[in-house]
Design an enzyme around this catalytic site. Sequence first.
Site, PDB file in Angstrom:
ATOM      1  N   TYR A   1     -17.835  63.367   8.491  1.00 25.18           N
ATOM      2  CA  TYR A   1     -18.817  62.629   7.476  1.00 25.18           C
ATOM      3  C   TYR A   1     -20.055  62.259   7.695  1.00 25.18           C
ATOM      4  O   TYR A   1     -21.174  62.604   7.281  1.00 25.18           O
ATOM      5  CB  TYR A   1     -17.847  61.467   6.597  1.00 25.18           C
TER       6      TYR A   1
ATOM      7  N   THR B   1     -24.764  55.164   8.582  1.00 23.96           N
ATOM      8  CA  THR B   1     -23.745  55.552   9.241  1.00 23.96           C
ATOM      9  C   THR B   1     -24.613  56.502  10.440  1.00 23.96           C
ATOM     10  O   THR B   1     -24.178  56.593  11.388  1.00 23.96           O
ATOM     11  CB  THR B   1     -22.621  56.326   8.596  1.00 23.96           C
TER      12      THR B   1
ATOM     13  N   ASP C   1     -14.748  51.239  13.787  1.00 24.14           N
ATOM     14  CA  ASP C   1     -16.071  50.538  13.252  1.00 24.14           C
ATOM     15  C   ASP C   1     -16.748  49.711  14.323  1.00 24.14           C
ATOM     16  O   ASP C   1     -16.488  49.424  15.547  1.00 24.14           O
ATOM     17  CB  ASP C   1     -15.255  49.241  12.906  1.00 24.14           C
TER      18      ASP C   1
ATOM     19  N   ARG D   1     -10.077  47.778  13.096  1.00 25.50           N
ATOM     20  CA  ARG D   1     -10.085  49.286  12.693  1.00 25.50           C
ATOM     21  C   ARG D   1     -10.910  50.188  13.802  1.00 25.50           C
ATOM     22  O   ARG D   1     -12.014  50.076  14.089  1.00 25.50           O
ATOM     23  CB  ARG D   1     -10.672  49.290  11.282  1.00 25.50           C
TER      24      ARG D   1
ATOM     25  N   SER E   1     -27.264  57.597   4.728  1.00 30.00           N
ATOM     26  CA  SER E   1     -26.466  56.401   5.248  1.00 30.00           C
ATOM     27  C   SER E   1     -26.809  55.896   6.423  1.00 30.00           C
ATOM     28  O   SER E   1     -27.094  56.541   7.515  1.00 30.00           O
ATOM     29  CB  SER E   1     -24.889  57.013   5.311  1.00 30.00           C
TER      30      SER E   1
ATOM     31  N   LYS F   1     -24.190  63.846   7.032  1.00 33.21           N
ATOM     32  CA  LYS F   1     -25.489  62.996   6.633  1.00 33.21           C
ATOM     33  C   LYS F   1     -26.509  63.206   7.756  1.00 33.21           C
ATOM     34  O   LYS F   1     -27.667  63.623   7.399  1.00 33.21           O
ATOM     35  CB  LYS F   1     -25.362  61.407   6.670  1.00 33.21           C
TER      36      LYS F   1
ATOM     37  N   GLY G   1     -20.816  59.215 -10.359  1.00 34.32           N
ATOM     38  CA  GLY G   1     -20.237  58.415  -9.478  1.00 34.32           C
ATOM     39  C   GLY G   1     -20.745  57.307  -9.262  1.00 34.32           C
ATOM     40  O   GLY G   1     -21.486  56.711  -9.940  1.00 34.32           O
ATOM     41  N   TYR G   2     -20.296  56.505  -8.180  1.00 33.79           N
ATOM     42  CA  TYR G   2     -20.698  54.975  -8.134  1.00 33.79           C
ATOM     43  C   TYR G   2     -22.233  54.702  -8.059  1.00 33.79           C
ATOM     44  O   TYR G   2     -22.781  53.947  -8.999  1.00 33.79           O
ATOM     45  CB  TYR G   2     -19.995  54.331  -6.955  1.00 33.79           C
ATOM     46  N   ILE G   3     -22.744  55.439  -6.892  1.00 34.27           N
ATOM     47  CA  ILE G   3     -24.188  55.171  -6.982  1.00 34.27           C
ATOM     48  C   ILE G   3     -24.991  55.916  -7.970  1.00 34.27           C
ATOM     49  O   ILE G   3     -26.014  55.515  -8.573  1.00 34.27           O
ATOM     50  CB  ILE G   3     -24.802  55.495  -5.510  1.00 34.27           C
TER      51      ILE G   3
ATOM     52  N   ILE H   1      -8.195  41.900   7.447  1.00 31.72           N
ATOM     53  CA  ILE H   1      -9.498  41.536   7.974  1.00 31.72           C
ATOM     54  C   ILE H   1      -9.528  42.231   9.376  1.00 31.72           C
ATOM     55  O   ILE H   1      -8.666  41.892  10.197  1.00 31.72           O
ATOM     56  CB  ILE H   1      -9.860  39.977   7.953  1.00 31.72           C
TER      57      ILE H   1
HETATM   58  C1  UD1 Z   1     -18.025  52.676   5.883  1.00 24.92           C
HETATM   59  C2  UD1 Z   1     -18.394  53.901   6.747  1.00 24.92           C
HETATM   60  C3  UD1 Z   1     -19.678  54.539   6.438  1.00 24.92           C
HETATM   61  C4  UD1 Z   1     -19.986  54.856   5.115  1.00 24.92           C
HETATM   62  C5  UD1 Z   1     -19.674  53.463   4.231  1.00 24.92           C
HETATM   63  C6  UD1 Z   1     -19.975  53.721   2.484  1.00 24.92           C
HETATM   64  C7  UD1 Z   1     -16.810  53.574   8.340  1.00 24.92           C
HETATM   65  C8  UD1 Z   1     -16.775  53.431  10.118  1.00 24.92           C
HETATM   66  N1  UD1 Z   1     -18.004  53.671   7.979  1.00 24.92           N
HETATM   67  O1  UD1 Z   1     -18.986  51.542   6.451  1.00 24.92           O
HETATM   68  O2  UD1 Z   1     -19.836  55.382   7.372  1.00 24.92           O
HETATM   69  O3  UD1 Z   1     -21.324  55.104   4.813  1.00 24.92           O
HETATM   70  O4  UD1 Z   1     -18.459  53.138   4.701  1.00 24.92           O
HETATM   71  O5  UD1 Z   1     -19.803  52.720   1.714  1.00 24.92           O
HETATM   72  O6  UD1 Z   1     -15.613  53.873   8.062  1.00 24.92           O
HETATM   73  N2  UD1 Z   1     -12.986  45.713   6.365  1.00 24.92           N
HETATM   74  C9  UD1 Z   1     -11.913  44.791   6.408  1.00 24.92           C
HETATM   75  N3  UD1 Z   1     -10.712  45.176   5.744  1.00 24.92           N
HETATM   76  C10 UD1 Z   1     -10.716  46.180   4.835  1.00 24.92           C
HETATM   77  C11 UD1 Z   1     -11.943  46.755   4.747  1.00 24.92           C
HETATM   78  C12 UD1 Z   1     -12.944  46.593   5.645  1.00 24.92           C
HETATM   79  O7  UD1 Z   1     -11.837  43.857   7.355  1.00 24.92           O
HETATM   80  O8  UD1 Z   1      -9.673  46.344   3.884  1.00 24.92           O
HETATM   81  C13 UD1 Z   1     -14.049  45.464   7.253  1.00 24.92           C
HETATM   82  C14 UD1 Z   1     -14.474  46.498   8.143  1.00 24.92           C
HETATM   83  O9  UD1 Z   1     -13.805  46.176   9.421  1.00 24.92           O
HETATM   84  C15 UD1 Z   1     -15.967  46.356   8.329  1.00 24.92           C
HETATM   85  C16 UD1 Z   1     -16.179  45.918   7.057  1.00 24.92           C
HETATM   86  O10 UD1 Z   1     -15.309  45.153   6.404  1.00 24.92           O
HETATM   87  O11 UD1 Z   1     -16.470  45.587   9.345  1.00 24.92           O
HETATM   88  C17 UD1 Z   1     -16.855  46.779   6.014  1.00 24.92           C
HETATM   89  O12 UD1 Z   1     -16.001  47.994   6.094  1.00 24.92           O
HETATM   90  P1  UD1 Z   1     -16.324  49.171   4.892  1.00 24.92           P
HETATM   91  O13 UD1 Z   1     -16.606  48.559   3.520  1.00 24.92           O
HETATM   92  O14 UD1 Z   1     -15.241  50.277   4.975  1.00 24.92           O
HETATM   93  O15 UD1 Z   1     -17.757  49.705   5.290  1.00 24.92           O
HETATM   94  P2  UD1 Z   1     -18.476  50.402   6.778  1.00 24.92           P
HETATM   95  O16 UD1 Z   1     -17.145  50.589   7.824  1.00 24.92           O
HETATM   96  O17 UD1 Z   1     -19.432  49.375   7.253  1.00 24.92           O
END
Ligand code: UD1
Length: 342
Positions: free
Chosen positions: A154, A131, A303, A300, A129, A158, A15-17, A222
């Site tokens: 999920y 999370t 978040d 979303r 995580s 963890k 996998g990725y990591i 976003i």
């Molecule tokens: C998410 C998970 C987290 C997990 C991690 C793994 C949630 C609530 N959390 O973290 O539990 O461990 O992924 O990588 O899902 N964003 C956009 N547009 C997009 C996608 C994301 O604006 O199309 C924003 C999101 O609102 C957030 C940030 O980008 O603020 C990061 O998002 P993401 O990469 O999904 O990670 P997390 O939500 O922080």
Amino acid sequence: MANQHKTVLVSGGTGYIGSHTAVELINAGYDVVIIDNLVNSEIYSLDGIEKITGKRPAFEKVDTCDMGALRRVFEKYAFDSVIHFAAHKAVGESMDEPLKYYSNNLVSFMNTVELMKEFGRPNVLFSSSATVYGNADTQPVTEQTPRKPAESPYGNTKQIAEDILRDCTRAYRGLHGIALRYFNPIGAHPSALIGELPRGVPNNLVPYITQTAAGIRKELSIFGDDYDTPDGTCLRDFIDIVDLAKAHVATIDRMTQGKMEQDYEIFNVGTGRPVSVLELVKGFERVNNLKLPYRITGRRQGDIPAVWADTTRANEVLGWKAERSLDDTLRAAWAWQQHLGK
Ligand code: UD1
């Protein structure tokens, strides 16, 4: 003949990591045995690992939920340490299919810990995580920041797995555990030979950005610009995948060199630097010299406004520090996407 002390079992290693960690372990002189059921990864990760390191890790296609198959791996290979990555990781899917998450993520982890105990293999590194902190009251979060009740199955897996590891290391003499709490891993190996392989529409920000830049997605949404943050978009701690992988090597070194101060330890693995979603998008455009179609949409659900790491403990105790610049990471993320398109 492989040295048991220097051999690491990596579950979820294609996998990725896992694949990036396998590379850094091999570079540091460890022998790596990868097991993976390949449900969310590709066997050709092994080719990338081999091209980068000049060494092909041993591989067994094994589902860690299958105790019989996992036991055969323990019988076949001598290793002191396991890094347990094998898990489902989609937050949204875990809401729809909680049993899939509880069953897979916890059974596979318990099987692994059980066999480590039975075979007298001492070191368990668990892939946790940020999370687990949820929407913490203060930022940055330290390892002592109280965990909030998990907001998804999920996230709950963890938290529960961390507790299982804590309890087992307390109960079973000779068993040691370290949980690494990752913040937001992004990027790819600078060689562009391994990277993230999201299936379907990506949930995470950077794969969505790179797929949009490649024309696979029409535009990036976003999610919200009305948060109480400097530019209104969420703040995250984006950690380069190679830096993250190196944190695992430092952790395995600590375990195998007998340096642990307690039987169970926790480390945050991040950069310690908050970056906004908009800053990341603009940085990606700048370093890769392209325009990204994006639109601000609603928040979303689920978040949190901001989360970033206090990395003091990892820096001082583990002797590890994130080194790669965000610009380099964003270049590597784009190089990998272009490699995929070929
Ligand atoms: C998410 C998970 C987290 C997990 C991690 C793994 C949630 C609530 N959390 O973290 O539990 O461990 O992924 O990588 O899902 N964003 C956009 N547009 C997009 C996608 C994301 O604006 O199309 C924003 C999101 O609102 C957030 C940030 O980008 O603020 C990061 O998002 P993401 O990469 O999904 O990670 P997390 O939500 O922080």
